[in-house]
Design an enzyme around this catalytic site. Structure first.
Site, PDB file in Angstrom:
ATOM      1  N   ASN A 156      -2.042  -4.296  -0.692  1.00  0.00           N
ATOM      2  CA  ASN A 156      -2.631  -5.635  -0.809  1.00  0.00           C
ATOM      3  C   ASN A 156      -1.957  -6.545  -1.833  1.00  0.00           C
ATOM      4  OD1 ASN A 156      -3.912  -3.762  -2.581  1.00  0.00           O
ATOM      5  ND2 ASN A 156      -5.403  -5.324  -3.078  1.00  0.00           N
ATOM      6  N   GLU A 252      -6.333   3.632 -10.255  1.00  0.00           N
ATOM      7  CA  GLU A 252      -6.875   2.281 -10.054  1.00  0.00           C
ATOM      8  C   GLU A 252      -7.404   2.240  -8.634  1.00  0.00           C
ATOM      9  OE1 GLU A 252      -7.054  -0.114 -12.318  1.00  0.00           O
ATOM     10  OE2 GLU A 252      -6.052   1.080 -13.848  1.00  0.00           O
ATOM     11  N   CYS A 286      -9.074  -5.547  -4.619  1.00  0.00           N
ATOM     12  CA  CYS A 286      -9.960  -4.576  -5.298  1.00  0.00           C
ATOM     13  C   CYS A 286     -11.046  -5.268  -6.107  1.00  0.00           C
ATOM     14  CB  CYS A 286      -9.142  -3.656  -6.183  1.00  0.00           C
ATOM     15  SG  CYS A 286      -8.169  -4.522  -7.407  1.00  0.00           S
TER      16      CYS A 286
HETATM   17  P1  NAP Z   1      -4.649   3.923   0.418  1.00  0.00           P
HETATM   18  O1  NAP Z   1      -4.806   4.119   1.872  1.00  0.00           O
HETATM   19  O2  NAP Z   1      -5.422   4.762  -0.516  1.00  0.00           O
HETATM   20  O3  NAP Z   1      -3.077   4.039   0.124  1.00  0.00           O
HETATM   21  C1  NAP Z   1      -2.554   3.790  -1.146  1.00  0.00           C
HETATM   22  C2  NAP Z   1      -1.235   4.507  -1.284  1.00  0.00           C
HETATM   23  O4  NAP Z   1      -1.463   5.912  -1.245  1.00  0.00           O
HETATM   24  C3  NAP Z   1      -0.239   4.199  -0.171  1.00  0.00           C
HETATM   25  O5  NAP Z   1       1.051   4.116  -0.712  1.00  0.00           O
HETATM   26  C4  NAP Z   1      -0.364   5.438   0.707  1.00  0.00           C
HETATM   27  O6  NAP Z   1       0.767   5.705   1.480  1.00  0.00           O
HETATM   28  C5  NAP Z   1      -0.543   6.495  -0.345  1.00  0.00           C
HETATM   29  N1  NAP Z   1      -1.039   7.771   0.176  1.00  0.00           N
HETATM   30  C6  NAP Z   1      -1.830   7.993   1.249  1.00  0.00           C
HETATM   31  N2  NAP Z   1      -2.066   9.313   1.388  1.00  0.00           N
HETATM   32  C7  NAP Z   1      -1.407   9.931   0.383  1.00  0.00           C
HETATM   33  C8  NAP Z   1      -1.254  11.285  -0.015  1.00  0.00           C
HETATM   34  N3  NAP Z   1      -1.836  12.279   0.648  1.00  0.00           N
HETATM   35  N4  NAP Z   1      -0.489  11.559  -1.087  1.00  0.00           N
HETATM   36  C9  NAP Z   1       0.105  10.573  -1.781  1.00  0.00           C
HETATM   37  N5  NAP Z   1      -0.002   9.270  -1.446  1.00  0.00           N
HETATM   38  C10 NAP Z   1      -0.750   8.956  -0.393  1.00  0.00           C
HETATM   39  O7  NAP Z   1      -4.987   2.404   0.012  1.00  0.00           O
HETATM   40  P2  NAP Z   1      -4.562   1.050   0.724  1.00  0.00           P
HETATM   41  O8  NAP Z   1      -5.297   0.925   2.003  1.00  0.00           O
HETATM   42  O9  NAP Z   1      -3.065   0.895   0.728  1.00  0.00           O
HETATM   43  O10 NAP Z   1      -5.126   0.011  -0.353  1.00  0.00           O
HETATM   44  C11 NAP Z   1      -6.432  -0.388  -0.392  1.00  0.00           C
HETATM   45  C12 NAP Z   1      -7.218   0.288  -1.503  1.00  0.00           C
HETATM   46  O11 NAP Z   1      -6.577   0.104  -2.767  1.00  0.00           O
HETATM   47  C13 NAP Z   1      -8.596  -0.340  -1.663  1.00  0.00           C
HETATM   48  O12 NAP Z   1      -9.552   0.653  -1.847  1.00  0.00           O
HETATM   49  C14 NAP Z   1      -8.438  -1.200  -2.913  1.00  0.00           C
HETATM   50  O13 NAP Z   1      -9.645  -1.490  -3.566  1.00  0.00           O
HETATM   51  C15 NAP Z   1      -7.528  -0.346  -3.735  1.00  0.00           C
HETATM   52  N6  NAP Z   1      -6.868  -1.149  -4.777  1.00  0.00           N
HETATM   53  C16 NAP Z   1      -7.213  -0.955  -6.094  1.00  0.00           C
HETATM   54  C17 NAP Z   1      -6.631  -1.744  -7.090  1.00  0.00           C
HETATM   55  C18 NAP Z   1      -6.979  -1.552  -8.537  1.00  0.00           C
HETATM   56  O14 NAP Z   1      -6.179  -1.987  -9.376  1.00  0.00           O
HETATM   57  N7  NAP Z   1      -8.091  -0.957  -8.882  1.00  0.00           N
HETATM   58  C19 NAP Z   1      -5.711  -2.730  -6.743  1.00  0.00           C
HETATM   59  C20 NAP Z   1      -5.410  -2.899  -5.395  1.00  0.00           C
HETATM   60  C21 NAP Z   1      -5.978  -2.112  -4.425  1.00  0.00           C
HETATM   61  P3  NAP Z   1       0.837   5.277   3.034  1.00  0.00           P
HETATM   62  O15 NAP Z   1       0.844   3.798   3.018  1.00  0.00           O
HETATM   63  O16 NAP Z   1       2.074   5.910   3.486  1.00  0.00           O
HETATM   64  O17 NAP Z   1      -0.406   5.831   3.684  1.00  0.00           O
END
Ligand code: NAP
Length: 477
Positions: A156, A252, A286
């Protein structure tokens, strides 16, 4: 605009490499392919880790003034190409061009702050003579880099959230391997390119474009990787934390942020701010405003104004200057959001506006009367949907705000100092914004959550703290 499909290489320890197997990056607006990137393998990740071992030694020895020069130069290169960076963010992700430009400016800030913070890698002297028998001892502690950091980032904020890991890592003398989200790797690769041009020695940085399911475990479980800095969803974060073993973790994660609007609030300010906070990046944020708790006397007026403002929101082509909101990251995500809304409506929620989907686009949507036990009231929506609740008092609003498994940030609109302090005291979150929505952040503040929203804090100085370890030195004179 018809876009040429570019064949991008990944950045493996200072070298740009390609692979026969590729991943196609598409524009969620129309599903058009915009680029391919290598589909990295576990062997690629192992290579990156091996090189990072060498990189960590080089990075730790790099004098602070050189780290500063490199980071500042990288920031300047981004300034010179700011529009290209913004177009890349807008094309590969969900953001409109206006939102993307803001992310580029934030990224420049993040890097400039990282360069400044490198100057402040300070330790302290320790008065050892505070315990008897140590009168002749003299010493101090100073901060040492942790070594290799594995950074895993979401889709995002595909540029600035990567900068939030690379900037502090280099500033504090570490090596870093970034695994960007598979759907948005292009901004991270452009960032690697400016660091390469800025003279970052080989081995300190790699950007490995592979699927989390394929290369994630190798990075997360490798004993040479001393810290995992993860930004993403709660589910993925929990899985990573279980596998990582004995290493530092910075998590995060997501949220479903509450905002409280009290009777004495400036209504216009509250509406303007919460509408923007709810629909920024199509709600894929987020910090996005998800639950608004409005005191009884002003509920009706707030609702009317909120809906009026929401229906003015322009959805459309991301590169058009007039567009306020783009699509979700893909159609699957839009369907997930649509299902959550429909499920809540079946449980008694009232659809006040929006609720229509076309491909990956989902209209800005307002719900009222949502039952407290509906999934949408408890979990993170991560889409352009906001829930309005009428509350009888501040205390009622605080209790309902806290009654979830998340706690990243919250907002409260009030002109009453005591109410603001009560909320600050009692809200179970990492940050309370008074007269702003939950969606407020600058890149140098401590940023992170409690409960399911994470562990540790980012925000450059705080990331540096997490990425270093104090080493105590004591002279027995
Ligand atoms: P996600 O599905 O959890 O993916 C995040 C990252 O993790 C991606 O690079 C993903 O790779 C990787 N990943 C997935 N499975 C993994 C595994 N088994 N081992 C290691 N890495 C793995 O999240 P998203 O859909 O990209 O992002 C949305 C989420 O991020 C929301 O919940 C949002 O609130 C949160 N977020 C939090 C913050 C904060 O600062 N608190 C900021 C922004 C977003 P792939 O893309 O290859 O699956």
């Amino acid at each position: 605009m018809k876009v040429r499909v570019a064949q991008r290489k990944m950045f493996l320890a200072g070298k740009w490499v390609d692979r026969d197997q590729t991943i196609t990056v598409t524009n969620p607006e129309n599903n058009e392919a915009i680029a391919t990137v290598p589909a990295a393998t576990q062997d690629d990740m192992l290579d990156a880790i091996k090189s990072a071992k060498r990189g960590a030694l080089i990075s730790a020895k790099l004098p602070v003034y050189k780290r500063i020069e490199i980071i500042q130069r990288a920031a300047t290169f981004i300034e010179e190409e700011r529009e290209e960076f913004a177009v890349t963010i807008a094309l590969e992700g969900s953001k409109t061009i206006r939102e993307a430009r803001k992310e580029v400016e934030r990224c420049i800030q993040t890097l400039r702050i990282s360069a400044e913070e490198a100057r402040r890698l300070e330790g302290k002297t320790i008065p050892f003579d505070q315990s008897s028998g140590n009168e002749n001892r003299l010493g101090y502690y100073s901060l040492f880099p942790i070594g290799i950091i594995g950074a895993i980032t979401p889709f995002n904020d595909p540029l600035n959230l990567v900068a939030h890991k690379i900037g502090p890592a280099i500033a504090s003398g570490n090596a870093i391997i970034v695994k960007p989200a598979t759907v948005t790797p292009l901004s991270a690769l452009k960032l690697a390119n400016v660091f390469s041009k800025a003279g970052l020695p080989n081995g300190i940085l790699s950007v490995i474009t592979g699927r989390g399911g394929e290369v994630g475990d190798t990075l997360v479980t490798h004993p040479d990787v001393r810290m995992i800095s993860f930004t993403g969803g709660l589910e993925t974060g929990t899985e990573i934390a279980k596998k990582a073993g004995l290493k530092k973790l910075s998590m995060e994660l997501g949220s479903n942020s509450p905002v409280i609007v009290l009777n004495d609030a400036d209504l216009n300010q509250a509406v303007e701010s919460t509408v923007s906070g709810a629909f920024w990046a199509a709600g894929q944020n987020c910090l996005g405003v998800q639950r608004i708790y409005i005191e009884r006397d002003i509920f009706k007026e707030f609702k009317i104004q909120f809906i009026k403002r929401t229906t003015l929101y322009q959805t459309g082509g991301k590169l058009m200057e007039s567009t306020d909101m783009g699509p979700l990251i893909n159609e699957r995500e839009a369907i997930r959001v649509e299902n959550l809304v429909n499920e809540a409506i079946k449980q008694g929620a009232i659809l006040e506006c929006g609720g229509q989907r076309e491909g990956a686009y989902y209209e800005p949507t307002v719900l009222t009367n949502v039952p407290a036990d509906a999934t949408i009231a408890k979990e993170e929506i991560f889409g352009p949907v906001v829930l309005l609740f009428e509350v009888k008092s501040l205390q009622d609003a605080i209790e309902r705000s806290n009654d979830v498994n998340y706690g990243l940030q919250a907002g409260i609109f009030t002109n009453h100092l005591q109410s603001a302090f009560e909320a600050i005291q009692q809200l179970n979150v990492g940050g309370v914004m008074v007269n702003d929505s939950s969606d407020f952040r600058i890149d140098s503040m401590p940023f992170g959550g409690v409960k399911g929203s994470g562990l540790g804090r980012e925000g450059v100085r705080h990331s540096i703290q997490e990425m270093t370890e104090p080493k105590v030195v004591c002279f027995n004179l």
